[in-house]
Design a protein around this motif. Structure first.
Motif, PDB file in Angstrom:
ATOM      1  N   GLU A 155       0.727  -1.154  -0.021  1.00 24.12           N
ATOM      2  CA  GLU A 155      -0.073   0.122   0.088  1.00 24.12           C
ATOM      3  C   GLU A 155       0.756   1.359   0.122  1.00 24.12           C
ATOM      4  OE1 GLU A 155      -2.384  -0.477   3.418  1.00 24.12           O
ATOM      5  OE2 GLU A 155      -3.799  -1.692   2.364  1.00 24.12           O
ATOM      6  N   TYR A 156       1.777   1.280   0.824  1.00 29.75           N
ATOM      7  CA  TYR A 156       2.633   2.477   0.890  1.00 29.75           C
ATOM      8  C   TYR A 156       3.420   2.697  -0.443  1.00 29.75           C
ATOM      9  CZ  TYR A 156       6.600   5.347   2.428  1.00 29.75           C
ATOM     10  OH  TYR A 156       7.325   6.701   2.578  1.00 29.75           O
ATOM     11  N   LEU A 157       4.106   1.706  -1.010  1.00 23.39           N
ATOM     12  CA  LEU A 157       4.751   1.619  -2.242  1.00 23.39           C
ATOM     13  C   LEU A 157       3.756   2.308  -3.437  1.00 23.39           C
ATOM     14  CD1 LEU A 157       7.232   1.136  -3.879  1.00 23.39           C
ATOM     15  CD2 LEU A 157       6.499  -1.275  -4.262  1.00 23.39           C
ATOM     16  N   THR A 158       2.681   1.623  -3.592  1.00 31.08           N
ATOM     17  CA  THR A 158       1.561   2.053  -4.593  1.00 31.08           C
ATOM     18  C   THR A 158       1.380   3.579  -4.391  1.00 31.08           C
ATOM     19  OG1 THR A 158       0.679  -0.185  -4.588  1.00 31.08           O
ATOM     20  CG2 THR A 158      -0.516   1.713  -5.548  1.00 31.08           C
ATOM     21  N   ASN A 159       0.897   3.909  -3.134  1.00 29.89           N
ATOM     22  CA  ASN A 159       0.718   5.327  -3.044  1.00 29.89           C
ATOM     23  C   ASN A 159       1.691   6.406  -3.292  1.00 29.89           C
ATOM     24  OD1 ASN A 159      -0.841   7.357  -1.725  1.00 29.89           O
ATOM     25  ND2 ASN A 159       0.590   7.410   0.150  1.00 29.89           N
ATOM     26  N   ILE A 160       3.127   5.994  -3.024  1.00 30.60           N
ATOM     27  CA  ILE A 160       4.175   6.727  -3.406  1.00 30.60           C
ATOM     28  C   ILE A 160       4.385   6.920  -4.960  1.00 30.60           C
ATOM     29  CG2 ILE A 160       6.787   6.904  -3.426  1.00 30.60           C
ATOM     30  CD1 ILE A 160       5.640   7.554  -0.668  1.00 30.60           C
ATOM     31  N   ARG A 161       4.021   5.618  -5.641  1.00 33.81           N
ATOM     32  CA  ARG A 161       4.003   5.534  -7.111  1.00 33.81           C
ATOM     33  C   ARG A 161       3.239   6.441  -7.682  1.00 33.81           C
ATOM     34  NH1 ARG A 161       5.825  -0.971  -7.619  1.00 33.81           N
ATOM     35  NH2 ARG A 161       8.148  -0.323  -8.277  1.00 33.81           N
ATOM     36  N   LEU A 162       2.032   6.324  -7.081  1.00 40.53           N
ATOM     37  CA  LEU A 162       0.903   7.367  -7.573  1.00 40.53           C
ATOM     38  C   LEU A 162       1.115   8.744  -7.217  1.00 40.53           C
ATOM     39  CD1 LEU A 162      -2.193   4.947  -7.078  1.00 40.53           C
ATOM     40  CD2 LEU A 162      -1.221   5.520  -9.284  1.00 40.53           C
TER      41      LEU A 162
END
Length: 527
Positions: free
Chosen positions: A470-477
């Motif tokens: 979730e954290y990685l996806t949030n940073i990417r977006l």
């Protein structure tokens, strides 16, 4: 490989000659080393030549083939004997199987049958030789491992109660001079310590090995078992009443200190009558050895000196002490306090036992502080120790120890939390720097920081409130949003820059999380 040796025994020359000429023995890896016309002559040749295979007739003068075979097998059981017999003698010959006859061959002798017999025997002989070689090899390996097996048994003996007969049998088998029925078994445990600046694992092991040789030489004329326990300490089990054991240990301590640049502490257990109680003597010796925290280095401490005679003896509850150590290391003050109360809830007969229990607890605290490096923060100080050791009643002792344990647990917990926070901060920075890597994930990141994926996942959840994904996806977006606002890059290019190389998946993920397609978002958010 040398040819197998063959001896032919038959009172008929034609049969002997037929056996010799029927095949080319050399081709089958065999050599006929002799022939005899009767059993007497053959027995002398067997002693001289020691053949591998004997072909013998049944019917011979003086001693028949069956009796001759019995005499040979009795003396040379490894020799393979083949009975040469006719059809009318076969039933008689078959009875000789009990003697250990290897095979039979019928007259008239056919080449194919003879070849089959010698091939079978050759295979059997080589298999037996291989087995014998392997057996000899195993015997040698076993002989070499006897010192290790002896050491292993002695470590079992001091760690658990064993049946008296088993101990006696093993002592006899391993030549340990304890099973003579004298009684009065006494155990000493010797801890060798180097100065702090020289205290490496290798140096400690080598020093203990040298000191053990010195100990063995010192006690060479007495009945003792001397070995090393699982904590690299020298253990002596004595069954010799001819000398005062504590006095001998005092002399030994001085000898070791003068021979090596080291500190020596020796704990001695009380005397026990039964072999099966040696493990109690070891426990007592270890407990006496732990008392070095009070009496200092280079001391010989007898268990009976630290326990009042005639009173109920104090034995530490190892399970509860291990749990206390675990909870302190984990920084769990509440659980550590509960275990502490259980340790101190047992009845004590005197103040000495109270203080011994306190020392057991303090040692677990010290071990935990060293393991977690809390000792670097001066968590344990002389004032704290003095307050505990000077307590003369159980309520005061409990209060002081509880404060001590809780403070140490909280200190370790704080240290662990700071360490975890630092790790998460480093992980966040790592993610930012490697965002464009499509293979970036929990496993690869955990590997980069030498932690397990499960541990890293739990830390991320605790520190960020999100799973790693979730954290990685949030940073990417977030990075994708910024690029959409500030650049004219196409959607698939932005996807690649944030580590999502599949344009279709990037589009779906973007819309799912932001509620708009890439184009809609760009058109509505141009700067």
């Amino acid at each position: 490989m040398e040819n197998l040796k063959v001896l032919i025994v038959d009172d008929e020359y034609l049969i002997r000659n037929l056996l010799k000429k029927r095949i080319n023995w050399e081709e089958y890896g065999m050599t006929i080393v002799g022939e005899a016309s009767n059993a007497h002559q053959a027995l002398d040749m067997v002693d001289e030549l020691v053949p591998d295979i004997i072909f013998t007739d049944i019917c011979m003068p003086f001693i028949d083939g069956i009796e001759f075979s019995r005499m040979v097998i009795e003396k040379y059981p490894e020799i393979k004997i083949v009975i040469v017999t006719g059809y009318d003698e076969f039933e008689f010959a078959r009875k000789s199987v009990k003697l250990g006859i290897a095979d039979f061959i019928l007259k008239p002798i056919r080449v194919s049958e003879l070849i089959n017999v010698i091939n079978r025997l050759k295979k059997k002989i080589y298999e037996e030789r291989d087995r014998n070689k392997e057996f000899e090899k195993l015997k040698q390996e076993f002989k070499q491992s006897l010192p290790f097996l002896r050491e292993k048994f002695l470590n079992r003996l001091i760690l658990q109660p064993l049946p008296e007969q088993e101990i006696s049998d093993k002592c006899t088998y391993y030549n340990i001079p304890l099973a003579d029925g004298k009684g009065n078994y006494q155990v000493a445990v010797i801890e060798i310590m180097l100065p702090k600046e020289e205290q490496t694992e290798e140096q400690s092991i080598l020093l203990t090995m040298e000191c053990r040789k010195k100990v063995e030489t010192f006690f060479h004329d007495t009945e003792n078992a001397i070995f090393t326990d699982g904590k690299n300490r020298i253990v002596i089990i004595t069954n010799d009443d001819s000398k005062n054991f504590p006095d001998s240990c005092e002399l030994l301590k001085t000898n070791l200190i003068n021979s090596y640049k080291c500190f020596v502490c020796i704990g001695i257990g009380s005397k026990h009558k039964k072999l099966s109680d040696i493990y109690l003597g070891y426990k007592e010796a270890c407990h006496a050895l732990n008392y070095k925290v009070i009496v200092g280095k280079n001391q010989v401490v007898c268990y009976e000196d630290v326990i009042e005679l005639g009173k109920q003896r104090y034995y530490p509850n190892e399970d509860l002490l291990e749990k206390l150590h675990f909870y302190i290391c984990a920084g769990s003050a509440e659980h550590a306090g509960d275990v502490l109360n259980k340790i101190l809830s047992r009845p004590f007969s005197n103040i000495s036992q109270l203080r011994l229990a306190a020392m057991d607890i303090i040692m677990q605290c010290q071990y935990a502080a060293i393991e977690q490096r809390a000792d670097e923060d001066n968590t344990i100080n002389k004032e704290t120790l003095a307050a505990i050791l000077l307590s003369d009643n159980l309520p005061d002792l409990k209060k002081n120890l509880e404060e001590f344990v809780i403070n140490l647990s909280n200190s370790i917990n704080h240290k662990n939390n700071v360490k975890a926070g630092n790790l998460v901060a480093q992980v966040k920075d790592y993610i930012e720097k490697n965002l464009s890597d499509p293979n970036l994930g929990l496993a690869s990141t955990a590997s980069a920081f030498y932690v397990s994926p499960g541990h890293l996942g739990r830390l991320m959840k605790k520190e960020t409130g999100q799973t790693f994904v979730e954290y990685l996806t949030n940073i990417r977006l977030k990075k994708a949003e910024m690029l959409l606002k500030t650049t004219e890059l196409k959607g698939y290019q932005i996807g690649e820059m944030v580590g999502i190389s599949d344009p279709h998946y990037f589009s779906i993920l973007f819309k799912k999380n932001l509620g708009k397609s890439i184009n809609e978002y760009r058109n509505g958010n141009k700067l």
